[in-house]
Design a protein around this motif. Structure first.
Motif, short mmCIF file in Angstrom:
data_model
loop_
_atom_site.label_atom_id
_atom_site.label_comp_id
_atom_site.label_asym_id
_atom_site.label_seq_id
_atom_site.Cartn_x
_atom_site.Cartn_y
_atom_site.Cartn_z
N ALA A 161 -0.07 -2.88 1.38
CA ALA A 161 -1.52 -2.97 1.21
C ALA A 161 -1.90 -2.26 -0.08
N LEU A 170 -6.27 -2.46 6.25
CA LEU A 170 -5.26 -1.41 6.28
C LEU A 170 -4.75 -1.17 7.71
N ASN A 173 -2.35 -3.89 8.66
CA ASN A 173 -1.03 -3.71 8.06
C ASN A 173 -0.26 -2.58 8.75
#
Length: 347
Positions: A161, A170, A173
């Protein structure tokens, strides 16, 4: 002013959706609204008691009802509505627009997480990687205004990211981190620091922070960890290192008989300390989830963003339109009192 431009706001002001959208300066006054019809009921009761009764004989059959009998209630209805709109106006309906302006600058922060095979060890439940993901997500949730990136490494290192304020991206991920996602297993700490430096070196932020979490020693990659840390510091990176897990025999799955297996593991604490020292940061050791959470809280306190929020509130009053209703209906009631609709003897 065109006639529709006058009528439309008046009609819109009495819609339920409009009234429900207001905040009220004096909301307790709205409790007086149910008393308005009670005033007329009380008036009727008192007038009925005082009124003398005469015995009148009627012819057989039902008296015809005239439409004017119903119309005589119109002035009272108009007066009641006038009083109700007056109460609404006194309650001060308002709408407030709030605008938040941020000033200052956040920091650029890169999470560098180890996803090598040793992160499957179960001295932390359910395993080291899942605990690291959970606590890292809590850390992301605690930040405001910072650009945060994510990097995963095992035998190789990959940026997952970019530096972003899209914390939902985020978190997605972080949730997607898994064991074996990097085919080349091992622990390439030096390579991870090199990729982190490449990601942060062009940042214009005054504060650039790298948080490296690993549970082992450097066993892969061609870049020496200490050299990588010195290179990162030359580009202005501040490095925090976190050693995760216990040393010695730790549980790792089960054997064919269902018994818990144990493997030997060791953290290269010396190298992790040297990396943090070269990056003018700090080394932390976390042997359980509570300890790891405490480490991230300390880093959160150390690296605070200098962001200020200024709130601008614009409050607009809407009582005037209801006052207009009140006065208009009051004048209408005064006019109706001089017509055949009102019984002058009762008034």
């Amino acid at each position: 002013m065109p006639w529709p431009d006058v009528v439309t706001p008046l009609l819109d002001s009495v819609r339920y959706a409009t009234l429900a959208s207001y905040s009220w300066e004096q909301p307790r006054l709205l409790f007086l609204l149910p008393l308005v019809p009670l005033l007329f009921v009380g008036r009727w009761v008192l007038a009925h008691r005082r009124q003398p009764k005469l015995d009148v004989a009627f012819v057989q059959g039902q008296l015809p009802r005239d439409w004017s009998t119903v119309l005589r209630f119109v002035p009272d209805v108009v007066l009641a509505l006038s009083l109700a709109f007056g109460i609404v106006a006194l309650a001060r309906p308002q709408r407030t627009d709030e605008r938040v302006v941020q000033s200052g600058e956040g920091i650029d922060l890169l999470l560098v997480l180890d996803v090598s095979g040793s992160m499957e060890l179960q001295d932390l439940r359910p395993n080291r990687l899942e605990v690291a993901k959970r606590v890292a997500r809590e850390f992301v949730d605690s930040r405001r205004g910072d650009r945060i990136g994510l990097l995963a490494f095992a035998g190789d290192a990959y940026s997952l990211a970019p530096l972003t304020t899209d914390y939902d991206l985020l978190r997605d991920n972080l949730q997607g981190l898994r064991l074996g996602m990097i085919p080349n297993d091992g622990t390439a700490i030096g390579t991870a620091l090199g990729v982190a430096t490449n990601r942060l070196r062009d940042s214009r932020s005054r504060t650039k922070v790298c948080i490296l979490l690993s549970d082992g020693e450097n066993t892969a990659g061609s870049l020496d960890p200490l050299t990588a840390a010195q290179l990162a510091h030359a580009y202005g990176l501040k490095i925090y290192t976190i050693g995760l897990g216990q040393d010695g025999l730790v549980p790792y799955g089960q054997d064919a008989a269902g018994r818990t297996r144990y493997v030997e593991t060791r953290l290269d604490e010396t190298t992790m300390r040297q990396i943090a020292q070269a990056g003018e940061g700090q080394f932390f050791r976390a042997t359980d989830e509570a300890g790891l959470r405490q480490v991230f809280r300390r880093i959160d306190r150390y690296e605070k963003s200098e962001i200020k929020q200024t709130r601008y509130r614009n409050t607009r009053d809407y009582y005037r339109i209801y006052l207009l209703w009140c006065v208009g209906l009051w004048l209408l009631w005064l006019g109706l009192k001089n017509t055949f609709l009102t019984n002058a003897l009762e008034d």
